[in-house]
Scaffold this motif. Structure first.
Motif, PDB file in Angstrom:
ATOM      1  N   GLN A 143      -0.930 -15.734 -24.338  1.00 20.51           N
ATOM      2  CA  GLN A 143      -1.197 -14.324 -24.564  1.00 20.51           C
ATOM      3  C   GLN A 143       0.080 -13.500 -24.447  1.00 20.51           C
ATOM      4  O   GLN A 143       0.290 -12.552 -25.216  1.00 20.51           O
ATOM      5  CB  GLN A 143      -2.246 -13.824 -23.570  1.00 20.51           C
ATOM      6  N   GLU A 176      -8.434 -13.734 -30.776  1.00 17.53           N
ATOM      7  CA  GLU A 176      -9.663 -14.420 -30.358  1.00 17.53           C
ATOM      8  C   GLU A 176     -10.604 -14.646 -31.534  1.00 17.53           C
ATOM      9  O   GLU A 176     -11.210 -15.723 -31.665  1.00 17.53           O
ATOM     10  CB  GLU A 176     -10.364 -13.594 -29.275  1.00 17.53           C
ATOM     11  N   ARG A 177     -10.711 -13.661 -32.395  1.00 24.43           N
ATOM     12  CA  ARG A 177     -11.627 -13.794 -33.538  1.00 24.43           C
ATOM     13  C   ARG A 177     -11.090 -14.745 -34.593  1.00 24.43           C
ATOM     14  O   ARG A 177     -11.855 -15.522 -35.184  1.00 24.43           O
ATOM     15  CB  ARG A 177     -11.912 -12.404 -34.122  1.00 24.43           C
ATOM     16  N   PRO A 212      -4.707  -9.359 -28.920  1.00 25.65           N
ATOM     17  CA  PRO A 212      -5.640 -10.347 -28.331  1.00 25.65           C
ATOM     18  C   PRO A 212      -7.022 -10.282 -28.961  1.00 25.65           C
ATOM     19  O   PRO A 212      -7.684 -11.325 -29.113  1.00 25.65           O
ATOM     20  CB  PRO A 212      -5.669  -9.964 -26.844  1.00 25.65           C
ATOM     21  N   TYR A 213      -7.463  -9.097 -29.325  1.00 21.72           N
ATOM     22  CA  TYR A 213      -8.780  -8.934 -29.954  1.00 21.72           C
ATOM     23  C   TYR A 213      -8.850  -9.711 -31.269  1.00 21.72           C
ATOM     24  O   TYR A 213      -9.798 -10.474 -31.514  1.00 21.72           O
ATOM     25  CB  TYR A 213      -9.013  -7.448 -30.189  1.00 21.72           C
ATOM     26  N   LEU A 214      -7.835  -9.555 -32.110  1.00 26.62           N
ATOM     27  CA  LEU A 214      -7.808 -10.254 -33.392  1.00 26.62           C
ATOM     28  C   LEU A 214      -7.570 -11.753 -33.201  1.00 26.62           C
ATOM     29  O   LEU A 214      -8.165 -12.581 -33.905  1.00 26.62           O
ATOM     30  CB  LEU A 214      -6.724  -9.660 -34.287  1.00 26.62           C
ATOM     31  N   GLY A 233      -3.533  -3.358 -28.082  1.00 25.47           N
ATOM     32  CA  GLY A 233      -4.780  -3.980 -27.679  1.00 25.47           C
ATOM     33  C   GLY A 233      -5.445  -4.796 -28.763  1.00 25.47           C
ATOM     34  O   GLY A 233      -6.357  -5.578 -28.477  1.00 25.47           O
ATOM     35  N   ASP A 234      -5.009  -4.632 -30.017  1.00 25.75           N
ATOM     36  CA  ASP A 234      -5.658  -5.355 -31.114  1.00 25.75           C
ATOM     37  C   ASP A 234      -5.176  -6.790 -31.253  1.00 25.75           C
ATOM     38  O   ASP A 234      -5.865  -7.609 -31.867  1.00 25.75           O
ATOM     39  CB  ASP A 234      -5.420  -4.627 -32.450  1.00 25.75           C
ATOM     40  N   LEU A 286     -10.973  -5.612 -38.933  1.00 22.34           N
ATOM     41  CA  LEU A 286     -11.256  -5.677 -37.509  1.00 22.34           C
ATOM     42  C   LEU A 286     -10.192  -4.945 -36.713  1.00 22.34           C
ATOM     43  O   LEU A 286      -9.010  -4.989 -37.040  1.00 22.34           O
ATOM     44  CB  LEU A 286     -11.326  -7.135 -37.045  1.00 22.34           C
ATOM     45  N   GLY A 287     -10.616  -4.306 -35.640  1.00 20.77           N
ATOM     46  CA  GLY A 287      -9.684  -3.649 -34.745  1.00 20.77           C
ATOM     47  C   GLY A 287     -10.425  -2.688 -33.839  1.00 20.77           C
ATOM     48  O   GLY A 287     -11.533  -2.236 -34.156  1.00 20.77           O
ATOM     49  N   GLN A 288      -9.821  -2.365 -32.706  1.00 23.15           N
ATOM     50  CA  GLN A 288     -10.434  -1.428 -31.775  1.00 23.15           C
ATOM     51  C   GLN A 288      -9.416  -0.460 -31.176  1.00 23.15           C
ATOM     52  O   GLN A 288      -9.771   0.370 -30.347  1.00 23.15           O
ATOM     53  CB  GLN A 288     -11.128  -2.193 -30.639  1.00 23.15           C
ATOM     54  N   SER A 289      -8.167  -0.543 -31.631  1.00 27.32           N
ATOM     55  CA  SER A 289      -7.132   0.356 -31.120  1.00 27.32           C
ATOM     56  C   SER A 289      -7.311   1.747 -31.701  1.00 27.32           C
ATOM     57  O   SER A 289      -7.943   1.945 -32.749  1.00 27.32           O
ATOM     58  CB  SER A 289      -5.741  -0.181 -31.472  1.00 27.32           C
TER      59      SER A 289
END
Length: 381
Positions: free
Chosen positions: A217, A194-195, A190-192, A187-188, A12-15
């Protein structure tokens, strides 16, 4: 996800750093050549190795991961290459090794540097000629295996130290893939988080996933994450477990800091007597330059939560009778570093971040965490 195949977990990741790494893995996957993954512990190298296999033409073949550091050094050769009956004491029958198990698929060798140099020589032969020698055998065995290896340090340094054969490194370095550490995946976090929180909440029967407060956070964003994704997952799951409300307000980054910690060891001077101290050399007055830090050290008060008001100047000495917990001492040290860097940077947080070797995002998180103490420091005479 099969319970006996944890490497099938989704990465998982979006950076930009993570997506770029995944693109590199995808390009390397379709080429049937060796690959070398380089990354710190907990950065997901095993997930990347699995992706290399399952996105390759070998995806229908076996995927065999081996953590060489988890095997006794004396058994690594037999584990990888197998052995004949009678090859050594206890070898009652022929046993195939991991290479034969992975025939037609991919063999992932994690912690490659843990393999003895003699075993690395046999690995080199397997990569170059597609054949192995079982322990105690007189004839080689042909195998069709793609090797993906991983190290968590610079492989060139391993070669310099004699822990990695340079010829083996040359053969494995067809595709060199660098797994980015979490602190560079902007940015990853908080994304990680939460999941991980949602998954763990569901696993323990919570009706809905918890949310993170601004303070929580900020704590996550400011931490350097030396254990990377593995550490983040543990921290988040622990926070979910210890939170009874729908919002996580507190993050425990150091689980070993507790109110009943053992007493510290007594301090001994150079003369051997307890309680003594030696003078600090002048050059040690600052971690950054000869410019001294502000004269007042700001120590957090117990029970203040995320707010760290200054203690009186007389409490700033390390010989102060006011005892500090581990958490307080760490907070005090971080506040002093931040205050000193801000003084040197003229209050510019971006320049202060550069002086401390932090990203601007990390600097902002730490500033928010200690805002009260830093504001007081800036107003101190």
């Amino acid at each position: 996800m099969a319970p006996d195949a944890p490497w099938l977990a989704e990465a998982l990741g979006q950076s930009d750093a993570f997506l770029g790494f995944m693109e590199d893995v995808g390009r390397a996957a379709v080429v049937d050549r060796p690959a070398l993954l380089i990354g710190e512990r907990g950065t997901g190298k095993e997930l990347a190795a699995a992706r290399l296999h399952y996105h390759s033409p070998r995806w229908e073949g076996p995927y065999v991961p081996v953590n060489l550091a988890a095997l006794p050094r004396t058994l690594i050769e037999a584990e990888l290459f197998g052995h004949e009956a009678g090859a050594f004491t206890g070898a009652l029958k022929r046993r195939p090794g991991r290479f034969e198990t992975a025939d037609g698929g991919t063999l992932f060798l994690d912690e490659l540097q843990a393999a003895p140099v003699a075993v690395q020589g046999k690995l080199l032969r397997a990569v170059e000629y597609g054949s192995i020698d079982r322990v105690g055998a007189s004839q080689p065995v042909a195998v069709d295996v793609r090797i993906v290896a991983a190290v968590n340090v610079d492989p060139r340094e391993l070669v310099r130290r004699g822990r990695l054969l340079p010829d083996l490194l040359d053969r494995l370095a067809f595709s060199v893939l660098f797994a980015p550490p979490l602190r560079h995946r902007h940015g990853d976090i908080p994304y990680l988080a939460e999941r991980f929180a949602a998954r763990f909440a569901a696993a323990i029967g919570r009706p809905e996933p918890p949310t993170f407060s601004d303070a929580a956070q900020a704590a996550l964003a400011a931490h350097p994450w030396p254990g990377n994704i593995r550490e983040l997952k543990t921290v988040v799951e622990r926070a979910v477990l210890h939170t009874t409300t729908a919002r996580i307000d507190h993050i425990t980054l150091d689980p070993f800091a507790h109110p009943h910690a053992p007493l510290p060891l007594p301090h001994f001077s150079h003369s051997g007597g307890p309680g003594g101290s030696s003078p600090r050399p002048p050059e040690a007055s600052s971690l950054f330059s000869s410019t001294p830090l502000p004269p007042t050290h700001f120590f957090p008060s117990r029970g203040s939560g995320g707010d760290y008001p200054p203690r009186p100047p007389e409490a700033s000495s390390l010989s102060s009778p006011i005892p500090l917990t581990w958490t307080e001492a760490v907070a005090a040290f971080e506040i002093d570093l931040l205050a000193g860097a801000l003084v040197r940077a003229g209050g510019n947080q971006r320049k202060a971040a550069a002086l401390l070797g932090l990203t601007y995002h990390q600097m902002r998180g730490l500033y928010r965490k200690y805002a009260a103490a830093l504001d007081a420091a800036s107003k101190a005479p």
